[in-house]
Design a protein around this motif. Structure first.
Motif, mmCIF file in Angstrom:
data_model
loop_
_atom_site.group_PDB
_atom_site.id
_atom_site.type_symbol
_atom_site.label_atom_id
_atom_site.label_comp_id
_atom_site.label_asym_id
_atom_site.label_seq_id
_atom_site.Cartn_x
_atom_site.Cartn_y
_atom_site.Cartn_z
ATOM 1 N N ILE A 98 1.931 102.399 -67.990
ATOM 2 C CA ILE A 98 2.653 103.396 -69.424
ATOM 3 C C ILE A 98 1.394 104.325 -69.166
ATOM 4 O O ILE A 98 1.543 105.726 -68.869
ATOM 5 N N LEU B 121 -1.098 110.496 -65.108
ATOM 6 C CA LEU B 121 -0.476 111.312 -63.678
ATOM 7 C C LEU B 121 -0.242 112.514 -64.413
ATOM 8 O O LEU B 121 -0.377 113.882 -63.755
ATOM 9 N N PHE C 120 -1.340 104.787 -66.546
ATOM 10 C CA PHE C 120 -1.643 105.734 -65.667
ATOM 11 C C PHE C 120 -0.592 106.610 -65.296
ATOM 12 O O PHE C 120 -0.540 107.893 -64.919
ATOM 13 N N GLY C 121 1.178 105.741 -65.814
ATOM 14 C CA GLY C 121 1.389 107.650 -65.882
ATOM 15 C C GLY C 121 1.364 108.841 -66.382
ATOM 16 O O GLY C 121 1.520 109.866 -65.945
ATOM 17 N N LEU C 122 1.467 108.697 -67.410
ATOM 18 C CA LEU C 122 0.294 109.348 -68.249
ATOM 19 C C LEU C 122 -0.187 110.379 -67.827
ATOM 20 O O LEU C 122 -0.162 111.855 -67.795
#
Lengths: 381, 278, 319
Positions: C32, C38, C34-36
């Protein structure tokens, strides 16, 4: 040493509990299969072991070291995927070398290992081919090779043979078994094919809806299924099941099914007779079919042949008495025809009994509702 | 030719339909192509009197000799290229989580990206003008790049997301088992594997930026005037310039995108179709 | 055979290592987080350069801004919107836009469908045709306007020249000085530009229809038209809806092409809604009104788009 231990492993996706409190011990050098239908949680469990998914609760241990939070590549494991998951933009050599490159092995050693494994798997002549140029079987071997070059402590297999046609599948199974005998690396294999599991594994964990229903050697699972689910899942053809009630008396055990009654003698039973709703299971190879002549034995019932499945090596005969039917295995040249009358014998040593509601295994020689023991002779089922 | 679903599709009917359609498609371009290599007199007469002898590239040369036009060509090239790169970079960064990762409120972001694609340029043009004026980026390459990127990013994100989603998740799992970090798997696995789709998206972004008009019209006056705006100022309802010059300018404006599409055709077709899927 | 795989014992194999450090933490970072991380740069860009202008435009739509008169902005609430709905010019423009959209939609979808059906059949030369037909998509709308302006030019247009040569007319027609003709030609030009993309998506949909369905239909005795209706069109439903909505949105947003084709002329004869916004914003400098009109357009487009999106989504789930 590569002993894997799962303690209370659980994984939930929101409100869906994919894996519930799985605890297993996978001994060093063992080949263990997680067996079950789709959705039972076996692949999720494998992903938890690999580190590809984060656990919700519980732990994974490798040689007594708690690796639950470790990244996938730190765990010393390698995985072979169902759809091979080979990198399409690299050739065979590149695919096999990728992991080692990331681990910063020196080029010479990478080359040596890749070529060695390629030779073992007969891939040498394919090393500079692109993945798209390979057949399914070749791709699977590359996937295997990619795992092998990393010399992992544990091999993980996620239904690797499901995409192959039947003939290739059987061949690859043998390859994998031979490989395991040769390398002796601990392996955890996931499949829904019970035949595959039986053939390959030292131990099988039968899973259903996120739980491990039974964990034991292949023989234990086959001979002594502890749960109806396991009994009917394992074995081809599926175990024949008759529903009815069981009465355990002083000297006998009586099964009253639909339009049939079977009984077997018991000795040394004490306590009051009880009655239970049960499911009786009997495997096709344990049933005997005879032509009716004398009086019906106590452990047999009359039926007619309903269907014949001649497979060449055996013939499977479905027999029915109108309300119950089971399948028996007979010699291929046995002269039977649909409509023939037969006598179906169910031997005591080979039958399985399950409580109709809990579906748990019942020991046929113990009266399950009274806490007593029996002394009896003869072989246990 | 075997007739399949509709057996009545006789070859003659089919081929004549195709030819008719091709004529309709290519005629406008062919016409100004002809206009761009013929002196005006030849096609102003009733009927036109085209002659091969009069074919000449001098209008092209003349156009390219005009510093304004040449500057515009340079501006369009630079702005379109930089926009393409910017869109790809930021687009990929956003598309990857939307395609693969489990972020909270993902549907919200997805919905936003769908809505932002539908935003008409007219809504944005005035505020953009004021914003760029405050940032002193009017009539600058950078200003155009920012505006074009903003407009194209939602499309680029959507297209890249669709391409990323087509990569089997097992491939990235394999990469992680091999030791790739999440970011590494994006660059070493995802992007190489989706290369054709990325090329398609890149072409889309480049062409989108090159063909842009309204923002260029309003936001640039002198230094950073895209070639599309230059062209339109040549075509005026009141003042008739040498039409062959205009035709040549028109050809120069349309040739780069058309060339890209013809040469990289395979990518575009796949890209457009995949990129639009819901 | 029990040979070990590596003959040099020096390096560890994939044995589990345990070395904390920045990269290790990065490796193990929460999906989560990491996704945010990016997502944030792009989200930030869009927020600043897309979000803020939109909000600004909405604010402006509630203000009276007549820059030809004074630089002041007066808050007038919904006055702009009310005025829009009553303005006769707006009504005329809406009528024009409706006509324009309707014509564009009908022409472009029929052509695209026909072309897709043809391209779906194998024939010699299919590949080059598929490539050539992409040309209008690559051409800028502005250039498209220039092209068709010269096709229908009164003095040296292709249309006039061809018709004259073929003997259909005796003297050149002036096409673009009649409002109805001007809009119709704009529609043809927009169709010309739209057909490639529409053809592609319809072709893709057609190619997704399993051959067996046609065979099954023939076994059931379905004739040509029945097969077309129940197999082909049924499968194209989503794509057709998408195409109609798309073309509507395209018609509502068409500006570049009309700008070079007719400059809105003759008179105001081809002023469609987008063009009207332009006039208000950059000729009359009525920024408030222009913003209100643009916002209304945007709302309408978003509603249309969302409806179509939802309709196709639900259809997908049901099948």
């Amino acid at each position: 040493m590569s002993r894997v231990e799962l303690r209370g492993l659980s994984k939930s996706f929101g409100s869906v509990h994919a894996v519930k409190q799985v605890s297993l011990e996978i001994p060093d050098q063992a080949f263990v299969t997680l067996l079950g239908p789709s959705g039972c949680g076996k692949t999720t469990t494998l992903n938890l072991i690999a580190g590809l998914e984060k656990v919700t609760r519980g732990d994974v241990f490798l040689d007594n070291e708690r690796i639950t939070d470790w990244a996938p590549h730190e765990r010393g494991m390698a995985m072979v995927f169902q759809n091979y998951a080979l990198y399409p933009h690299m050739n065979v050599y590149g695919n096999m070398a990728f992991g080692l490159k990331l681990m910063k092995h020196p080029k010479a050693q990478i080359d040596q290992r890749v070529r060695h494994v390629a030779k073992l798997l007969e891939l040498e002549h394919l090393l500079d081919r692109r993945i798209s140029q390979l057949s399914g079987g070749q791709q699977q071997r590359v996937a295997l090779g990619r795992a092998m070059v990393k010399e992992p402590k544990v091999f993980l297999f996620d239904e690797p043979l499901s995409n192959l046609d039947a003939a290739l599948r059987t061949r690859m199974r043998i390859e994998i078994k031979k490989l395991h005998q040769q390398l002796k690396t601990t392996s955890i294999f996931v499949t829904h094919d019970q035949e595959e599991a039986m053939m390959l594994s030292d131990y099988i964990a039968v899973m259903k809806d996120g739980d491990v229903v039974q964990y034991g050697t292949a023989q234990e699972i086959y001979r002594q299924p502890q749960h109806l689910y396991v009994a009917t899942f394992i074995g081809k053809p599926s175990m024949g099941i008759l529903s009815g009630t069981l009465r355990v008396k002083q000297d006998a055990m009586i099964f009253s099914g639909q339009d049939l009654q079977l009984s077997w003698p018991l000795t040394g039973v004490t306590g009051t007779p009880q009655e239970l709703p049960v499911l009786l299971g009997i495997r096709a190879e344990d049933i005997t079919l005879t032509t009716p002549n004398e009086a019906l034995a106590a452990n047999a019932f009359a039926a007619t042949v309903a269907l014949l499945e001649p497979l060449g090596s055996d013939t499977y005969v479905e027999v029915s008495n109108g309300s119950s039917s089971v399948t028996a295995r007979v010699e291929p040249d046995r002269p039977l025809r649909v409509g023939d009358s037969v006598v179906v014998t169910v031997p005591r040593e080979k039958l399985h009994l399950f409580h109709a509601e809990s579906e748990q295994r019942l020991n046929p020689y113990t009266n399950p509702t009274a806490n007593l023991s029996t002394t009896e002779t003869g072989t246990r089922g | 030719m075997q007739s399949r679903r509709f057996g009545w599709l006789r070859p003659t009917f089919l081929y004549s339909a195709v030819l008719l359609f091709l004529f309709w498609t290519l005629a406008p371009v062919l016409w100004i192509a002809i206009m761009s290599i013929q002196p005006e007199i030849n096609y102003v007469t009733v009927p036109p009197n085209l002659s091969v002898a009069d074919v000449s590239l001098r209008w092209y040369i003349s156009m390219l000799a005009q510093p304004d036009f040449l500057n515009s060509l340079r501006a369009s090239t630079i702005v379109a290229t930089v926009t393409m790169v910017v869109c790809l970079f930021f687009g990929a960064l956003a598309a990857y989580p939307l395609a693969r990762l489990n972020i909270p409120n993902k549907n919200f972001f997805l919905g936003l990206s769908v809505v932002s694609r539908m935003m008409p340029a007219m809504v944005l043009i005035i505020p953009m003008f004021l914003l760029l004026r405050n940032l002193k980026l009017l009539d600058r390459y950078l200003g155009l790049v920012i505006v074009y990127s903003t407009f194209l990013l939602p499309y680029v994100i959507w297209m890249l997301k669709n391409f990323f989603e087509q990569v089997p998740p097992a491939l990235e799992s394999a990469a992680r088992m091999d030791g790739c970090s999440r970011l590494g798997s994006l660059f070493r696995i995802m992007i190489p594997v989706t290369a054709p789709g990325i090329v398609a998206t890149a072409i889309f972004a480049f062409i989108g930026a090159w063909n842009e008009f309204l923002f260029g019209l309003i936001l640039s006056t002198n230094r950073a005037v895209p070639v599309t705006v230059r062209l339109s100022s040549l075509v005026s309802t009141t003042f008739h310039s040498d039409n062959s010059l205009v035709a040549a300018a028109g050809m120069l404006t349309l040739i780069p995108p058309v060339l890209l599409v013809f040469v990289l055709n395979r990518f575009i077709i796949r890209g457009l179709v995949e990129g639009v899927k819901f | 055979m029990n040979e070990s795989l590596s003959t040099t014992p020096s390096l560890p194999s994939a044995a589990p290592t345990r070395s904390p450090g920045f990269w290790q933490r990065f490796h193990r970072m929460d999906e989560i987080k990491f996704g945010l991380i990016l997502l944030s740069p792009t989200a930030l860009i869009l927020l600043v350069f897309l979000g803020i202008p939109i909000v600004y435009a909405i604010v402006m739509s509630f203000q009276q801004i007549e820059l030809t008169i004074s630089p002041d902005r007066k808050w007038v609430g919904l006055d702009n919107y009310a005025h829009l709905l009553q303005d006769r010019i707006v009504h005329e423009s809406i009528t024009r836009t409706l006509y324009f959209s309707f014509l564009t939609i009908v022409l472009s979808i029929l052509m695209a469908l026909g072309l897709a059906l043809i391209l779906n059949e194998p024939f010699r030369g299919r590949k080059p045709v598929r490539v050539l037909m992409m040309l209008p998509w690559a051409v800028a709308p502005v250039v498209g306007g220039v092209l068709w302006r010269y096709v229908f030019h009164s003095n040296y247009g292709l249309a006039n020249a061809t018709l004259y040569q073929l003997g259909f007319i005796e003297s050149y027609i002036v096409w673009l000085d009649k409002a109805a003709l001007a809009i119709s030609i704009a529609s043809v030009a927009t169709t010309w530009k739209s057909v490639p993309f529409l053809t592609l998506i319809m072709l893709a949909a057609l190619q997704g229809i399993p051959e067996q369905l046609y065979r099954a239909a023939r076994m059931d005795g379905a004739g040509l038209w029945a097969r077309f209706r129940y197999v082909t069109l049924a499968h194209l439903r989503n794509t057709l809806i998408f195409s109609i909505v798309l073309q509507t949105i395209v018609s509502l947003q068409t500006f570049d092409l009309i700008f070079t084709l007719t400059r809105g002329g003759p008179g105001q004869g081809s002023v469609v809604l987008s063009y009207l916004v332009f006039i208000n914003a950059f000729e009359r400098l009525s920024l408030g009104r222009a913003s209100a009109m643009a916002i209304l357009l945007a709302i309408f487009i978003i509603l249309l788009g969302s409806l179509s999106f939802l309709s196709t989504m639900s259809r997908n789930e049901r099948t």
